[in-house]
Design an enzyme around this catalytic site. Sequence first.
Site, PDB file in Angstrom:
ATOM      1  CB  THR A  83      -0.913   0.169   1.287  1.00 46.46           C
ATOM      2  OG1 THR A  83      -0.208  -0.294   2.291  1.00 46.46           O
ATOM      3  CG2 THR A  83      -1.773  -1.208   1.104  1.00 46.46           C
ATOM      4  CD  GLU A  84       4.725  -0.004   1.304  1.00 39.36           C
ATOM      5  OE1 GLU A  84       5.292  -0.721   2.210  1.00 39.36           O
ATOM      6  OE2 GLU A  84       3.847  -0.522   0.694  1.00 39.36           O
TER       7      GLU A  84
END
Length: 259
Positions: free
Chosen positions: A134-135
């Site tokens: 999810t960065e």
Amino acid sequence: MGESVSDAVLFEAKDNGVAIITLNRPETRNCLSKEIRAGLFAAWDRFEHDPALRVAILTGAGTKAFCAGGDLKEMVETAMTVPPRDMFPVPYDTVELSKPTIAAVNGVAYAGGWMLAQACDLCVAASTARFAVTEVKVGRSSPWATPLIHMIPQRIMMEILLTGKPIDARRAYEIGLVNRIAEPGELLEVALELAGEILAGSPHSVRAARDTVMLSTEMGRSAALQAARFAAVSCYESMDAQEGPNAFAQKRIPRWQGR
């Protein structure tokens, strides 16, 4: 049976040579807080240096999360830029390990949670588990995902990293990230079964097999063959290498001595 290394990370040493390491902060979705990180470093160290332990299973407490990733509150408070190289206890990277590990993913494995699941040698997932890098959603980066190219196809890896969208356990199994899927209530049982299959083999052979896999992902064909032959010598020269054929000839279960 062994005692926990901390309240945040539980450690159970089973009599059969399996260590069960549990991230124990379900109220914060087992995110990688300072106490979780410290406990996990200690747990990996204990596992590596206990000769009676041969396989570790890493899982999370609760049903919602394996690990939801880094502690975003800590990142805000410290105005964190590039994380320190030794900040996260990643198996075979910032943590030196020579034994097999299994991730038993009981819920969401996002960002740093995916990192931990990816770093373990094998992965069993509950049917309700979800995975995501999810960065991109929070303006961070995922350089730790680089070895993923040896596990899944490039275009799938590209989509996962560029979109940050989660995939479910079935999709994770289809692309090769997960070895086995279990019903939530049977997750640990399935992980223990997989560990038992590893324990049935000679310790020397298991180590040589793991070395062979890792060398083949790090080198070209010829160099990997040469390095794997070298890594296998101690296995071939062990007492177990004589015990295995003898047990087969005598139609009995081998009695491994690990030497």
